[in-house]
Design an enzyme around this catalytic site. Structure first.
Site, PDB file in Angstrom:
ATOM      1  N   HIS A  55     -38.845   9.034 -37.419  1.00 36.42           N
ATOM      2  CA  HIS A  55     -37.653   9.030 -38.282  1.00 36.42           C
ATOM      3  C   HIS A  55     -37.817   9.759 -39.599  1.00 36.42           C
ATOM      4  CE1 HIS A  55     -34.742   6.328 -36.269  1.00 36.42           C
ATOM      5  NE2 HIS A  55     -35.813   5.795 -35.713  1.00 36.42           N
TER       6      HIS A  55
ATOM      7  N   LYS B 272     -20.272   9.321 -39.712  1.00 36.28           N
ATOM      8  CA  LYS B 272     -19.206   8.326 -39.916  1.00 36.28           C
ATOM      9  C   LYS B 272     -18.074   8.928 -40.747  1.00 36.28           C
ATOM     10  CE  LYS B 272     -22.778   4.932 -39.473  1.00 36.28           C
ATOM     11  NZ  LYS B 272     -23.882   4.256 -40.178  1.00 36.28           N
TER      12      LYS B 272
ATOM     13  N   THR C 107     -26.781   9.506 -40.586  1.00 34.53           N
ATOM     14  CA  THR C 107     -25.725   9.017 -39.689  1.00 34.53           C
ATOM     15  C   THR C 107     -24.459   8.735 -40.487  1.00 34.53           C
ATOM     16  OG1 THR C 107     -26.814   6.868 -39.838  1.00 34.53           O
ATOM     17  CG2 THR C 107     -27.115   8.104 -37.797  1.00 34.53           C
TER      18      THR C 107
ATOM     19  N   LYS D 157     -25.604   6.030 -49.747  1.00 37.10           N
ATOM     20  CA  LYS D 157     -26.852   6.039 -48.973  1.00 37.10           C
ATOM     21  C   LYS D 157     -27.905   5.445 -49.890  1.00 37.10           C
ATOM     22  CE  LYS D 157     -26.190  10.481 -48.673  1.00 37.10           C
ATOM     23  NZ  LYS D 157     -26.484  10.972 -47.305  1.00 37.10           N
ATOM     24  N   ARG D 158     -29.106   5.152 -49.347  1.00 41.68           N
ATOM     25  CA  ARG D 158     -30.175   4.659 -50.204  1.00 41.68           C
ATOM     26  C   ARG D 158     -30.437   5.646 -51.346  1.00 41.68           C
ATOM     27  NH1 ARG D 158     -33.146  -0.090 -48.679  1.00 41.68           N
ATOM     28  NH2 ARG D 158     -34.360   0.442 -50.504  1.00 41.68           N
TER      29      ARG D 158
ATOM     30  N   LYS E 180     -32.702  12.549 -51.470  1.00 43.24           N
ATOM     31  CA  LYS E 180     -31.264  12.574 -51.157  1.00 43.24           C
ATOM     32  C   LYS E 180     -30.461  13.216 -52.296  1.00 43.24           C
ATOM     33  CE  LYS E 180     -31.601   8.533 -48.093  1.00 43.24           C
ATOM     34  NZ  LYS E 180     -31.057   9.001 -46.800  1.00 43.24           N
TER      35      LYS E 180
END
Length: 836
Positions: free
Chosen positions: A378, A672, A668, A560-561, A566
């Protein structure tokens, strides 16, 4: 008497929600009142909202039980190959509405609850999220369970029943504060404890090598108590099982050794071993090498493999006879999927069971093990890779360390420092997969690491060259039941009116929407659903955050985290730049935006917590500036979780997927947003690459360096933040404002560390993509001014979503890794016969 079909909520009387037949509604009302009375021991005079929620949950659960029993009976009769999906995280969220959707009970329940004078949404809001995950990896496991059941696979999710899930996030004076998530406080109506299947799990001790094999002795035993949760497929009568283990001390715990200060202390010390299932580790993409975590990893694996072996040996339903003893057959009847390296101990544990307990020779046992296990990687971030110190291993799991040394000896030789779990997974599995095409390519090409237990350099690439056929790609997906039908019924209905309902089972059908790309009525309907969802979310924000937002503004989300890779910091720089532009030319016609950022920071991740503080600080300035008005608002969404995602995502116009190319394995959330009619601004990273391919790159806002550019920069002159800072005036201005205390006037140097990070040791090259990002955001603003063209682009995106169903992902795992064939058949089931 109220009419069987009131028109209290037209929106809910839609085809995709099932039929509210009169008998159905009457039966549900009877069951509801029965549960209120007999299960909850309340009447309507004293019952509160939570009681009503539990009465409804139990009523809906009744409809699962017969199918659940029948499904398990069916598997015993048919004896199919079974897949065991082992994960330390299952981020399930709420269960009630999802169950109603999958059983086609939603309309009937709505009507029954309405006739009882109650409000369905209020009851649904009483349910606690099952927050047994950190983010993408745990939510993926939950989507996979839904798809495995919907595709008729004999599948089991195995994990830990954490007493405390991911912490609840409070924002206090702009800072994240963590609160324990006591999600089981009022009980969980969806689980069934199964003490009759309790299993012993051993720790510590030592090994004895005897003529009849190796014995692991003087161990400490912890009992694993299983709790089962039903997993219904979509309208196919199949109900699979998620089994989560809870740690229990044995009755004689600490009582046999009299050196522990007596009976009372021995009973109090039971807590120590029950701590194994107390709390979820709150790290995402980060390895924390704590003994308790290694205990959790072994606990879930050891308990699960006892179940696997018991089921493999057992014959038909209800029989306790041992019939199957030939373990050469195991890979034909069992597939074990390891969700990241967290359950890597399944490999040495299966070897221990086969060699020490079932007395297979090493080579035969190893062949069985490899053909049974498969591993999903992952992440490529080095700080996330699990490497356990040898002495910790030796202390906690002495027999497993011997087995790992033996595996290592047979594969590579070398002096030992740490146990590398990824390499253990690679050698011990017949299939290794990444989670998006670009991620799988990067894995094979570059990931550098150590071998299983030593300090020799050794890359995934080297394993690939030894055994290229075992490396695969399985691009992630999301379940369209939760992420479209359930969370966005308005959109699901507009789609169903055009192309029917088959898309819910076969998301590729969405391609058929392209026929209507120029249909003005369809364009209007899509835009109208979005506007309704925005109004609804605006109301939610006003109620919960006391902020008034402009529902005509563009809803721009990054949820998101919180992590440096990110690049929430890149988003911050855009907020500040846009703010500065509005301030500079306040009379210009600016596209109004509401920028929303949400996500949790790991409690020990100081930088991530500072990023949250910066976002809240920017909001404090921007949101109170009268010159800006409602043209720009910056909101930090507190306590982002599955249930908040279900409310936010349907309202989104723009989805921010802006990680440095080569760092986000898949993502993911991106899928969505796409499925729910948002446009994506993003880098060519993770699944964004495939989204652009499916919808057409011209229908996404793609910007920034590609993987090759990042690699070239690293190989060449390197990344020098100051070059960008000195060359780009708007970037310099924004950084000077952060550094000078413009956003923290009471503590001018509050963000000194973040500035220092961005200027001097930013691994994720924020400034290198700043200019391209701002230009791309300008293009977004331009298109938003043309609602019709914007909506046509939205339709292109929705129509390109088919690939990103977890049904497609799971069908590929089944055929290409597990050797199983998915099926869309319904299993025969009569509700009446199950009630007798």
């Amino acid at each position: 008497m109220s009419k069987p079909f009131s028109d209290h909520d037209k929106r809910k009387q839609i085809s995709v929600r099932g039929l509210a037949g009169v008998e159905n509604v009457a039966e549900l009302k009877v069951a509801f009142n029965r549960h209120l009375h007999f299960t909850l021991v309340k009447d309507r005079n004293v019952a509160n909202k939570r009681d009503y929620y539990f009465a409804l949950a139990n009523t809906v659960r009744d409809h699962l039980v017969g199918r659940w029993i029948r499904t398990q009976q069916y598997y015993y009769e048919k004896d199919p190959k079974r897949v065991y999906y082992i994960s330390l995280e299952f981020y399930m969220g709420r269960t009630l509405q999802n169950t109603m959707v999958n059983l086609a009970l939603e309309n009937a329940c709505d009507e029954a609850i309405y006739q009882l004078g109650l409000d369905m949404e209020e009851l649904e809001d009483m349910e606690e999220d099952a927050g047994l995950g950190n983010g993408g990896l745990g939510r993926l496991a939950a989507c996979f369970l839904d798809s495995m059941a919907s595709l008729g696979l004999a599948a089991y999710g195995y994990g830990i029943r954490y007493e405390f899930g991911i912490f609840n996030q409070k924002i206090v004076n702009g800072w994240q504060v963590e609160e324990a998530d006591d999600w089981l406080r009022y009980g969980n109506p969806w689980e069934k404890a199964r003490p009759e299947y309790m299993r012993p799990v051993k720790f510590y001790g030592r090994t004895e090598h005897t003529p009849d094999g190796v014995k692991w002795v003087d161990t400490q035993v912890v009992l694993a108590l299983p709790y089962d949760t039903p997993i219904p497929g979509y309208r196919n009568n199949i109900v699979n099982t998620m089994r989560l283990w809870s740690a229990k001390a044995p009755c004689d715990f600490n009582l046999k050794d009299f050196n522990v200060g007596g009976y009372i202390q021995a009973v109090l010390d039971r807590n120590l071993c029950e701590n194994i299932s107390r709390v979820l580790y709150p790290n995402d993409n980060f390895f924390e090498g704590k003994e308790l975590r290694l205990k959790q990893e072994y606990f879930v694996v050891a308990a699960t493999l006892q179940d696997v072996v018991r089921r493999f040996k057992a014959s038909k339903f209800g029989s306790r006879e041992v019939v199957r003893t030939d373990f050469a057959e195991l890979p034909n009847k069992v597939a074990i999927q390891l969700n990241d390296t967290h359950p890597a101990m399944a490999i040495p544990e299966l070897m221990r069971v086969l060699v020490d307990e079932e007395k297979l020779g090493w080579d035969k046992a190893w062949d069985v093990c490899v053909r049974t296990c498969a591993y999903t990687n992952h992440t490529v971030l080095p700080e996330a890779l699990e490497r356990w110190p040898i002495d910790l291993f030796h202390h906690l799991l002495p027999r497993h360390l011997e087995i790992i040394f033996e595996i290592n000896h047979r594969f590579m030789e070398g002096g030992c420092k740490k146990v590398n779990m990824a390499h253990l997974c690679i050698v011990g599995s017949h299939a290794v997969n990444g989670v998006a095409r670009i991620h799988s390519e990067i894995l094979i090409a570059t990931l550098t690491n150590f071998d299983i237990v030593c300090a020799t350099m050794c890359r995934f690439k080297d394993f690939y060259e030894l055994d290229p056929h075992k490396f695969q790609n399985k691009t992630n997906g999301i379940t369209p039941r939760r992420w479209l039908v359930m969370c966005n019924p308005g959109l699901a209905e507009v789609i169903a009116e055009k192309i029917g309902e088959e898309f819910i089972r076969d998301l590729d059908q969405l391609k058929r929407l392209l026929k209507f790309i120029n249909d003005d009525a369809f364009i209007r309907d899509i835009a109208k659903v979005k506007q309704e969802n925005k109004l609804k979310f605006a109301v939610h924000l006003e109620e919960h955050y006391k902020v008034k937002i402009n529902p005509q503004s563009m809803f721009d989300f990054q949820v998101k985290r919180i992590h440096e890779y990110k690049r929430q910091l890149l988003n911050c720089l855009h907020m500040i730049t846009y703010y500065n532009r509005i301030k500079k030319e306040p009379n210009k016609h600016w596209t109004p935006r509401t920028i929303m950022v949400g996500g949790k920071a790991a409690p020990g991740y100081h930088t991530a917590k500072m990023i949250i503080r910066l976002i809240t600080a920017i909001g404090e300035v921007v949101n109170h500036d009268p010159v800006v008005g409602d043209r720009l608002k910056v909101i930090f969404l507190e306590n982002y979780r599955v249930t908040l995602a279900e409310k936010a995502i349907p309202s989104a116009d723009l989805s921010e997927q802006i990680s440095t190319a080569g760092t986000e394995a898949s993502g993911t959330g991106n899928m969505k947003f796409m499925l729910n009619g948002a446009l994506t601004i993003g880098t060519m990273d993770g699944a964004n690459v495939e989204m652009a391919e499916e919808a057409g790159e011209e229908n996404l806002f793609i910007f920034g360096m590609r993987v090759e550019d990042v690699d070239a920069m690293d190989a060449g002159k390197g990344y020098h933040a100051s070059e960008y800072y000195n060359r780009i005036p708007e970037l310099k201005q924004a950084m000077d404002q952060i550094a000078g205390g413009f956003f923290s006037p009471k503590q001018p140097d509050l963000f000194k560390e973040l500035v220092d990070l961005l200027m001097h040791h930013d691994r994720f090259k924020v400034f290198a993509d700043y200019e391209a990002y701002i230009k791309c955001q300008d293009k977004v603003n331009q298109l938003y001014k043309n609602p019709k063209e914007w909506t046509k682009m939205v339709i292109h995106n929705i129509a390109g979503c088919g690939k990103f169903s977890s049904d497609r992902t799971i069908a590929q795992y089944a055929r290409e890794i597990w050797g199983m064939e998915p099926s869309l058949e319904k299993i025969p089931f009569l509700w009446s016969e199950m009630q007798e």
